[in-house]
Design a protein around this motif. Structure first.
Motif, PDB file in Angstrom:
ATOM      1  N   PRO A  92       0.803  -1.226   0.000  1.00  0.00           N
ATOM      2  CA  PRO A  92       0.000   0.000   0.000  1.00  0.00           C
ATOM      3  C   PRO A  92       0.836   1.276   0.000  1.00  0.00           C
ATOM      4  CG  PRO A  92      -0.085  -1.093   2.142  1.00  0.00           C
ATOM      5  CD  PRO A  92       0.579  -2.041   1.207  1.00  0.00           C
ATOM      6  N   ASP A  93       2.131   1.157   0.359  1.00  0.00           N
ATOM      7  CA  ASP A  93       3.012   2.323   0.354  1.00  0.00           C
ATOM      8  C   ASP A  93       3.678   2.551  -0.997  1.00  0.00           C
ATOM      9  OD1 ASP A  93       2.500   2.770   3.080  1.00  0.00           O
ATOM     10  OD2 ASP A  93       4.054   1.332   3.665  1.00  0.00           O
ATOM     11  N   ASN A  94       3.528   1.596  -1.900  1.00  0.00           N
ATOM     12  CA  ASN A  94       4.133   1.722  -3.235  1.00  0.00           C
ATOM     13  C   ASN A  94       3.083   2.276  -4.201  1.00  0.00           C
ATOM     14  OD1 ASN A  94       5.510   1.519  -5.632  1.00  0.00           O
ATOM     15  ND2 ASN A  94       6.097  -0.631  -5.375  1.00  0.00           N
ATOM     16  N   GLN A  95       2.831   3.567  -4.099  1.00  0.00           N
ATOM     17  CA  GLN A  95       1.771   4.170  -4.897  1.00  0.00           C
ATOM     18  C   GLN A  95       2.021   4.091  -6.401  1.00  0.00           C
ATOM     19  OE1 GLN A  95      -1.087   5.123  -3.383  1.00  0.00           O
ATOM     20  NE2 GLN A  95      -1.882   5.207  -5.472  1.00  0.00           N
ATOM     21  N   PRO A  96       3.277   4.254  -6.878  1.00  0.00           N
ATOM     22  CA  PRO A  96       3.505   4.121  -8.333  1.00  0.00           C
ATOM     23  C   PRO A  96       3.066   2.752  -8.869  1.00  0.00           C
ATOM     24  CG  PRO A  96       5.377   5.198  -7.310  1.00  0.00           C
ATOM     25  CD  PRO A  96       4.497   4.735  -6.185  1.00  0.00           C
ATOM     26  N   ALA A  97       3.344   1.674  -8.128  1.00  0.00           N
ATOM     27  CA  ALA A  97       2.940   0.336  -8.574  1.00  0.00           C
ATOM     28  C   ALA A  97       1.425   0.205  -8.590  1.00  0.00           C
ATOM     29  CB  ALA A  97       3.561  -0.740  -7.682  1.00  0.00           C
TER      30      ALA A  97
END
Length: 267
Positions: A92-97
């Motif tokens: 959830p912290d990897n917004q680009p993915a």
């Protein structure tokens, strides 16, 4: 057999190995893996020898994947082929993915999920097409980790050892023919995974649980005890000898160079 799993935590492979042992498939797991892992010192060579299929992004690697699968079938290699169709872990912290996943979902008219990434169906379709008459079943696994305080975790390795209280595994199985007859089977699977994980976060359980048997049965311990002791024996010089640690460090530095030189042989 083959396995499909949503990549939810770094320790998913531990659960998949345990699941394979319960099926009597210990030692037969073959993963699709990122091509960069091929160059990990020492382990890259082992993974290649064990039969991992290294995947590059883009369509220019598809024929190489087909060739590797055909070689396995030609040599009648027993296997439990394992695939993470999302391509990377949901974080959830990897917004680009997540943004990339949602953009892809919009392009194929797929729901924008909050607990899983949109699956990439190419790899799954290839192994079903190429190994359809070699594999018998597809095991569709969904894994959730419950922390010691009852919350849902996405654990790294240390958290898995320290903070995970219970691992919940939900699996469904289908035949290869069922997958061949339904082109959207993988998308349907991930819609179900999304719904189950949303409900799990609310209730702490998956629907319709099977009877609760411990996945770490004594037979599993007996199968793994000797390899663990052997590994500890091999590693013991590193704990007691500076010379052994120096030799290990030199090996770690030299092996990647040798792997790059050998690239034409084992790509």
């Amino acid at each position: 057999s083959s396995g499909i799993n949503a990549e939810y935590g770094v320790s998913d492979w531990v659960i998949i190995d345990s699941f394979a042992m319960r099926l009597g498939n210990a030692g037969y797991i073959h993963f699709f893996a990122k091509n960069a892992l091929k160059y990990v010192p020492l382990f890259g060579i082992y993974w290649h020898q064990h039969g991992l299929i290294f995947v590059k992004r883009g369509n220019n690697n598809l024929e190489n994947i087909r060739k590797q699968l055909k070689d396995k079938k030609k040599n009648n290699i027993p296997m439990m082929m394992t695939l993470f169709p999302e391509g990377t872990r949901f974080n959830p912290d990897n917004q680009p993915a997540i943004d990339k996943s949602h953009a892809y979902a919009r392009s194929i008219d797929f729901p924008q999920c909050t607990k899983v990434l949109t699956p990439r169906i190419t790899g799954a379709n290839i192994f079903v097409e190429e190994l359809g008459d070699h594999l018998k079943k597809i095991f569709d696994l969904t894994i959730a980790y419950e922390s010691t305080n009852g919350e849902m975790l996405r654990p790294d390795t240390l958290e898995f050892l320290d903070k995970v209280k219970t691992v919940h595994v939900h699996f469904k199985q289908k035949t290869i023919n069922e997958a061949l007859e339904n082109e959207g089977w993988l998308f349907d699977s991930f819609k179900d995974k999304e719904q189950m994980l949303v409900e799990f976060e609310k209730t702490g359980s998956f629907p319709s649980p099977a009877e609760t048997n411990n996945i770490y049965s004594w037979s599993v311990y007996k199968e793994t005890l000797l390899p663990i002791l052997y590994t500890l024996l091999l590693c013991s010089p590193l704990a007691f000898s500076k010379r052994a640690r120096t030799a290990w460090l030199q090996t770690v530095l030299v092996v990647p160079v040798l792997q790059l030189l050998a690239k034409p042989i084992w790509k």
